[in-house]
Write an enzyme that holds these catalytic residues in place. Structure first.
Site, PDB file in Angstrom:
ATOM      1  N   GLU A   1      43.381  52.889  49.174  1.00 21.75           N
ATOM      2  CA  GLU A   1      43.168  53.650  47.935  1.00 21.75           C
ATOM      3  C   GLU A   1      42.883  55.137  48.125  1.00 21.75           C
ATOM      4  OE1 GLU A   1      41.577  50.089  45.009  1.00 21.75           O
ATOM      5  OE2 GLU A   1      40.118  51.568  45.728  1.00 21.75           O
TER       6      GLU A   1
ATOM      7  N   GLU B   1      43.750  43.346  46.469  1.00 22.52           N
ATOM      8  CA  GLU B   1      42.478  43.189  45.744  1.00 22.52           C
ATOM      9  C   GLU B   1      42.774  42.773  44.320  1.00 22.52           C
ATOM     10  OE1 GLU B   1      39.718  46.445  45.637  1.00 22.52           O
ATOM     11  OE2 GLU B   1      40.020  46.960  47.747  1.00 22.52           O
TER      12      GLU B   1
END
Length: 459
Positions: free
Chosen positions: A166, A360
């Site tokens: 990320e 995720e």
């Protein structure tokens, strides 16, 4: 006859990140990360929480791995805390810090759990931050050096690698909004320069893994899988959602454009709209940089939780359609939007043609131990079931989804939110460190055991 579309070799598992669970922040000669420093700032973290102890996984990893094994979880995605291994970010390796990960990998493999190793999940060395951090042109070299240390130590047993987690979050939230470590508010020009260096760092890490791994590597990224849900299934609204995802809508809003964050590493170029949106704020982009950052990878990891819905608005521009009042929301306020796990994988697969892993997905819930000593979390079960049914639909429609890693195995330090928001399949009492397996953990174990068939029971 099976109703599940999950292929026989589908990868099921769970995920966590080092700073969020390990604790032992000052164990031995470990160096500080930007998060170790950021949590000391007044008002930075809810309830003044820190990751100093977190879930104490550093000392309790054998117990945690045993629980994963008992539940039958085949894969565990973990991350390496960079300054635990190289305290000052470059140079001398702290052998005892590196040995922790060596032991963790051996423990996982002894229980037949396959590790997916994330090299960088935000644990940036404070010593390197003081040298300019990601804004320093040497930052890709620093990351490549760290990668080399880890690959040399673990690649005889680790096959699955994720370079960076990320970049959208640790750069925009950490350096532009200032709500994550290192808590800076820098101009857009600096954010774009840092992003460029992160992309190069990813490429350099891929080169290190490919050239040095002792077993055949399987390499990917784990990105914020921002997506937009079409308000209707009309071609116009689907195209509006695609435009909202990959386009640039205003200078600062464009900082979340998937085109900015994915195209350079996956297509070897920045989108044309990037140049129009940012003009003279764009860093110097050399052809050799683009070649480095676009090293071939094997899969694309998407971290997907929630999405806005959009339709084709006036002038053909995407228009956000507000969700209705009182819609289901997670404990952290995120709308519950199961179709995110259909449209996200679909849009990214169409554009980049890479196998997709959901690296995720999960629910922030307000769990507690009931009078019977158990943790009943029916909302999480319902949430995961709805999302996984949409992922099954994406696979049925031809999206090449290879795996799903639930976030998270343990309740943990949820960054600026501290310990209030519980994402775990396993409940953690942060005072006693007692683990309690939640109902959702056993439900998920059955989903894995049946390769998704359990999702369809009763419907």
């Amino acid at each position: 006859m099976s109703r599940s579309h999950f292929p026989p070799d589908f990868v099921w598992g769970v995920a966590a990140a080092s700073y969020q669970i390990e604790g032992a922040a000052y164990e031995g000669l470990k160096g500080p990360s930007v998060w170790d420093e950021f949590v000391k700032k007044e008002g930075a973290i809810a309830n003044r929480d820190t990751g100093d102890t977190a879930c104490d996984h550093f000392h309790r990893y054998e117990e945690d791995v045993a629980i994963m094994s008992e539940l039958g979880y085949p894969v565990y995605r973990l991350s390496i805390n960079w300054p635990r291994v190289i305290p000052t970010g470059t140079g001398k390796v702290y052998t005892e810090g590196l040995d922790f990960y060596d032991r963790l990998i051996d423990t996982l493999l002894a229980k037949n759990i396959t590790p997916y190793v994330t090299l960088f999940h935000w644990e940036y060395p404070q010593a390197l931050q003081e040298k300019g951090g990601w804004l320093n042109p040497d930052s890709p070299k620093w990351f490549a050096e760290f990668t080399q240390v880890i690959v040399d130590k673990l690649s005889d047993r680790v096959h699955n690698w994720i370079t960076i987690n990320e970049p959208q979050c640790f750069l925009v939230l950490g350096h532009y909004d200032g709500v994550h470590a290192p808590g800076l508010k820098m101009p857009v020009k600096d954010i774009l320069a840092m992003a460029h260096h992160v992309f190069i760092a990813h490429g350099e890490a891929v080169k290190v893994i490919r050239s040095s791994a002792r077993t055949k590597p399987h390499i990917g990224l784990a990105m914020v899988g921002s997506t937009f849900i079409p308000f209707t299934d009309t071609p116009e609204d689907i195209e509006a959602a695609r435009q909202a995802l990959f386009g640039f809508h205003g200078r600062s809003e464009g900082l979340w454009s998937a085109g900015l964050w994915f195209d350079p590493m996956l297509l070897g170029k920045y989108p044309e709209a990037y140049y129009r949106a940012y003009g003279d704020q764009i860093p110097d982009i050399r052809p050799e940089d683009l070649q480095t950052m676009a090293q071939p990878i094997d899969f694309l990891g998407l971290n997907i939780y929630t999405s806005p819905q959009v339709r084709k608005g006036p002038g053909g521009q995407p228009e956000i359609v507000p969700y209705k009042t009182g819609m289901p929301r997670a404990h952290n306020g995120w709308p519950v939007t199961p179709k995110s796990l259909y449209w996200g994988p679909r849009f990214y697969y169409e554009r980049y043609k890479l196998p997709i892993y959901i690296t995720e997905n999960g629910l922030a819930n307000q769990d507690w131990v009931s009078l019977d000593g158990k943790v009943h979390d029916p909302q999480r079960i319902d949430y995961l079931r709805r999302y996984l049914l949409e992922l099954d639909r994406a696979i049925a429609d031809g999206v090449n989804v290879k795996g799903y890693l639930q976030w998270s195995i343990l309740d943990n330090f949820e960054w600026a939110e501290g310990y209030d928001k519980r994402f775990g399949l396993i409940y953690v009492d942060f005072e006693t460190q007692k683990r309690t397996v939640k109902d959702s953990a056993r439900w998920y174990a059955n989903v894995i055991k049946t390769n998704g068939e359990a999702l369809f029971e009763g419907i």
